[in-house]
Motif scaffolding. Structure first.
Motif, PDB file in Angstrom:
ATOM      1  N   ILE A 242     -86.865   8.254 121.601  1.00 16.38           N
ATOM      2  CA  ILE A 242     -85.685   7.750 122.680  1.00 16.38           C
ATOM      3  C   ILE A 242     -84.618   7.794 122.061  1.00 16.38           C
ATOM      4  N   ASN A 243     -84.364   7.497 121.597  1.00 19.30           N
ATOM      5  CA  ASN A 243     -83.023   7.364 120.242  1.00 19.30           C
ATOM      6  C   ASN A 243     -82.351   8.471 120.742  1.00 19.30           C
ATOM      7  N   ASP A 244     -83.078   9.457 120.714  1.00 21.04           N
ATOM      8  CA  ASP A 244     -81.756  10.789 120.680  1.00 21.04           C
ATOM      9  C   ASP A 244     -81.788  11.301 122.208  1.00 21.04           C
ATOM     10  N   HIS A 245     -82.715  11.177 123.111  1.00 21.17           N
ATOM     11  CA  HIS A 245     -82.207  11.083 124.302  1.00 21.17           C
ATOM     12  C   HIS A 245     -80.905  10.106 124.839  1.00 21.17           C
ATOM     13  N   TYR A 246     -80.956   8.830 124.183  1.00 19.43           N
ATOM     14  CA  TYR A 246     -79.945   7.364 124.426  1.00 19.43           C
ATOM     15  C   TYR A 246     -78.923   7.970 124.058  1.00 19.43           C
ATOM     16  N   ARG A 247     -78.740   8.635 122.718  1.00 17.07           N
ATOM     17  CA  ARG A 247     -77.729   8.917 121.838  1.00 17.07           C
ATOM     18  C   ARG A 247     -76.082  10.220 122.967  1.00 17.07           C
ATOM     19  N   CYS A 248     -77.775  11.134 123.361  1.00 15.65           N
ATOM     20  CA  CYS A 248     -77.228  12.061 124.377  1.00 15.65           C
ATOM     21  C   CYS A 248     -76.158  11.354 125.271  1.00 15.65           C
ATOM     22  N   PHE A 249     -77.293  10.427 126.202  1.00 17.20           N
ATOM     23  CA  PHE A 249     -77.278  10.256 127.140  1.00 17.20           C
ATOM     24  C   PHE A 249     -75.446   8.980 127.191  1.00 17.20           C
ATOM     25  N   MET A 250     -75.070   8.726 126.228  1.00 14.79           N
ATOM     26  CA  MET A 250     -74.355   8.016 125.492  1.00 14.79           C
ATOM     27  C   MET A 250     -72.801   8.724 125.242  1.00 14.79           C
ATOM     28  N   HIS A 251     -72.694   9.932 124.446  1.00 13.78           N
ATOM     29  CA  HIS A 251     -72.261  10.766 124.638  1.00 13.78           C
ATOM     30  C   HIS A 251     -71.404  11.127 125.581  1.00 13.78           C
ATOM     31  N   ASP A 252     -72.266  11.172 127.007  1.00  8.80           N
ATOM     32  CA  ASP A 252     -71.921  12.444 128.141  1.00  8.80           C
ATOM     33  C   ASP A 252     -71.435  10.817 129.192  1.00  8.80           C
ATOM     34  N   ILE A 253     -71.477   9.667 128.655  1.00 10.15           N
ATOM     35  CA  ILE A 253     -71.128   8.828 129.647  1.00 10.15           C
ATOM     36  C   ILE A 253     -69.692   8.424 130.338  1.00 10.15           C
ATOM     37  N   ASN A 254     -69.252   8.826 128.919  1.00 10.94           N
ATOM     38  CA  ASN A 254     -67.516   9.002 129.481  1.00 10.94           C
ATOM     39  C   ASN A 254     -67.817   9.589 130.812  1.00 10.94           C
ATOM     40  N   ALA A 255     -67.562  11.366 130.189  1.00 10.95           N
ATOM     41  CA  ALA A 255     -67.277  12.431 131.493  1.00 10.95           C
ATOM     42  C   ALA A 255     -68.189  12.100 132.904  1.00 10.95           C
ATOM     43  N   TYR A 256     -69.447  11.412 132.889  1.00  8.82           N
ATOM     44  CA  TYR A 256     -69.597  10.858 134.067  1.00  8.82           C
ATOM     45  C   TYR A 256     -68.734  10.061 134.840  1.00  8.82           C
ATOM     46  N   PHE A 257     -68.872   8.646 133.412  1.00 12.75           N
ATOM     47  CA  PHE A 257     -67.380   7.971 134.307  1.00 12.75           C
ATOM     48  C   PHE A 257     -66.427   8.747 134.701  1.00 12.75           C
ATOM     49  N   ASN A 258     -66.070   9.552 134.584  1.00 13.38           N
ATOM     50  CA  ASN A 258     -64.844  10.194 134.337  1.00 13.38           C
ATOM     51  C   ASN A 258     -64.953  11.593 136.371  1.00 13.38           C
ATOM     52  N   SER A 259     -65.616  12.250 136.311  1.00  9.73           N
ATOM     53  CA  SER A 259     -66.424  12.300 137.316  1.00  9.73           C
ATOM     54  C   SER A 259     -66.921  11.368 138.504  1.00  9.73           C
ATOM     55  N   PHE A 260     -67.351  10.743 138.462  1.00  6.42           N
ATOM     56  CA  PHE A 260     -67.213   9.272 139.750  1.00  6.42           C
ATOM     57  C   PHE A 260     -65.464   9.313 139.514  1.00  6.42           C
ATOM     58  N   ARG A 261     -64.878   8.684 138.808  1.00  9.09           N
ATOM     59  CA  ARG A 261     -63.085   8.285 139.343  1.00  9.09           C
ATOM     60  C   ARG A 261     -62.920   9.373 139.983  1.00  9.09           C
ATOM     61  N   MET A 262     -62.975  10.295 139.630  1.00  6.55           N
ATOM     62  CA  MET A 262     -63.033  11.205 140.401  1.00  6.55           C
ATOM     63  C   MET A 262     -62.768  11.935 142.012  1.00  6.55           C
ATOM     64  N   LEU A 263     -64.421  11.018 142.580  1.00  9.24           N
ATOM     65  CA  LEU A 263     -65.184  11.686 143.806  1.00  9.24           C
ATOM     66  C   LEU A 263     -64.893  10.797 143.895  1.00  9.24           C
ATOM     67  N   ALA A 264     -65.019   8.933 143.601  1.00 12.17           N
ATOM     68  CA  ALA A 264     -64.668   8.569 144.765  1.00 12.17           C
ATOM     69  C   ALA A 264     -63.351   8.199 145.354  1.00 12.17           C
ATOM     70  N   MET A 265     -61.892   9.266 144.434  1.00  7.65           N
ATOM     71  CA  MET A 265     -60.331   9.029 144.833  1.00  7.65           C
ATOM     72  C   MET A 265     -61.478   9.927 145.871  1.00  7.65           C
ATOM     73  N   ASP A 266     -61.710  10.530 145.898  1.00  8.58           N
ATOM     74  CA  ASP A 266     -61.419  12.173 147.041  1.00  8.58           C
ATOM     75  C   ASP A 266     -62.362  11.376 148.245  1.00  8.58           C
ATOM     76  N   GLY A 267     -62.998  10.619 147.947  1.00 11.63           N
ATOM     77  CA  GLY A 267     -63.803   9.434 149.093  1.00 11.63           C
ATOM     78  C   GLY A 267     -65.208  10.456 149.383  1.00 11.63           C
ATOM     79  N   GLU A 268     -66.029  11.068 148.023  1.00  9.99           N
ATOM     80  CA  GLU A 268     -67.170  11.703 148.008  1.00  9.99           C
ATOM     81  C   GLU A 268     -67.932  10.629 147.766  1.00  9.99           C
TER      82      GLU A 268
END
Length: 439
Positions: A242-268
């Motif tokens: 479980i700790n490994d899964h959460y570490r991987c998730f936290m590692h990728d969380i910034n990438a997800y937020f950046n993607s959400f930001r760009m998609l939101a700006m494009d109205g997606e």
């Protein structure tokens, strides 16, 4: 010849009887109390036996003395009522074997020596009775030497098997007393020798069976330790996973937020929702191993049954109270109690129609003094009954008796109880355990 049943010497022999009884049980079982209470109970037992012997009735003696001794044993030692009966009988077979042996020896000596050996209940018989008691005490020390360090279970069914040879040999040797003592010296010696061998064979077989029991208890303990270690290792591996899964998730969380930001700006917005749903499913799948309890053993027991329920298509709901304390229960007992009850519930639910397979489990503190393990499960086969008591919905009565029998015994050990009932189409199991019971 004068009857000497009320003399001080007879009181001494009664005291010796109770002392040897105490030594025999103290070598096997733990004492309930010491000091004044033990002395008072011993004195009361000695006086009861002394005044009963003074009546001079063999039949009354045969019936009441074992009862006095049994009461003394179960009140003085940590021993179950059934084991108390078994070991009291075993002890009296040793005493009876000794008396038969010396009776035959005295008959033999009276035949070959030019003097008369008086009966035990007369003043002249005291000296010969003293020799018999000394031999009996030495015999007790011989037994004690071998069984003192053994770990004999207090719920030991093999104790009843220990009765077979002693009772059989005592019956055989006692039958010698009702035979006419033969005139031929060789036959007399042979009878005495046979009584002697039967007497000591009782001790040898008793010691062998007790050692076997001790070995089996140690093997069982070793197996439970292995199970515990496996469960703790599985629990630890689940945490790491479980700790490994959460570490991987936290590692990728910034990438997800950046993607959400760009998609939101494009109205997606629709695309954002799709990614979130996909991410949620991925997280749930990868973190399916849940930590239900701080106890590694309890968590392993619950995790394994939750996994089995999913495989069998059973709707399994589980509530475990936060900060639940089960450290007062030994790991082996926890596995036996909770594991058996969960297995019963899952097996009963698995026999139902696919759309009616349900198990609901709650583990919580009913009060600050009691732990409650509560299970509701559907069932296809109505529970069997024994009088007014429900037993189980399991089809196999042999295995049912073993599982619930173990749980019932362990519940009593922890000052609790096991209750089974059918209500509104559900089989309800309630295990109550005292958090302050002496284990």
């Amino acid at each position: 010849m004068e009857n000497d049943l009320l003399s001080v010497s007879r009181l001494f022999f009664c005291g010796a009887d109770v002392y040897m009884l105490y030594r025999f049980f103290a070598a096997i079982f733990k004492q309930k109390w010491s000091g004044k209470k033990r002395i008072i109970s011993s004195i009361i037992t000695v006086l009861l036996i002394f005044f009963e012997n003074a009546v001079g009735s063999v039949t009354l003696n045969f019936l009441t003395v074992p009862l006095f001794c049994y009461t003394y044993i179960v009140s003085s030692f940590k021993i179950s009522l059934t084991n108390g009966i078994a070991y009291t009988i075993i002890y009296f077979t040793f005493v009876g074997g000794r008396e038969v042996l010396f009776e035959l020896m005295y008959r033999f000596l009276s035949k070959i020596l030019p003097f008369y050996i008086p009966p035990w209940f007369t003043s002249g018989g005291i000296y010969f009775l003293f020799i018999e008691y000394v031999a009996g005490f030495l015999f007790l020390l011989y037994i004690e030497k071998y069984i003192k360090k053994l770990n004999v279970s207090n719920n030991n069914i093999i104790s009843w098997y220990l009765l077979i040879v002693p009772i059989l040999s005592l019956t055989i040797s006692s039958s010698f007393l009702y035979m006419d003592f033969p005139e031929e010296t060789f036959i007399q010696i042979l009878m005495c020798a046979c009584a002697f061998l039967l007497y000591f064979s009782n001790a040898a077989i008793f010691i062998i069976l007790e050692k076997y029991t001790d070995v089996m208890n140690k093997v069982k303990y070793a197996e439970l330790i292995t199970v515990k270690k496996d469960m703790e290792n599985e629990h630890f591996q689940n945490i790491l996973k479980i700790n490994d899964h959460y570490r991987c998730f936290m590692h990728d969380i910034n990438a997800y937020f950046n993607s959400f930001r760009m998609l939101a700006m494009d109205g997606e917005n629709k695309k954002i929702v799709e990614i979130i749903d996909e991410l949620k499913g991925k997280i749930q799948k990868e973190t399916s191993s849940v930590i239900y309890s701080g106890s590694p053993v309890l968590n392993a027991v619950l995790t394994e049954r939750v996994s089995r329920a999913k495989e069998q298509g059973i709707e399994f709901t589980l509530f475990v109270e936060k900060f639940l304390k089960v450290d007062f229960i030994s790991d082996a007992d926890l596995i036996s109690m909770f594991g058996n009850l969960l297995d019963n519930a899952l097996e009963a639910a698995a026999r139902c129609e696919p759309d009616n397979r349900k198990v609901n489990v709650k583990v919580f503190m009913g009060t600050s003094y009691f732990l409650i393990f509560y299970i509701e499960n559907t069932f296809a086969v109505s529970a069997r009954r024994e009088g007014a008591n429900l037993l189980s919905t399991k089809a196999d009565p042999k295995h049912h008796g073993l599982g619930l029998g173990i749980v019932t015994t362990l519940a009593e050990k922890y000052g609790g109880s096991l209750n089974l009932e059918e209500k509104n189409g559900l089989f309800i199991t309630t295990l109550t355990i005292s958090a302050f019971a002496e284990s």
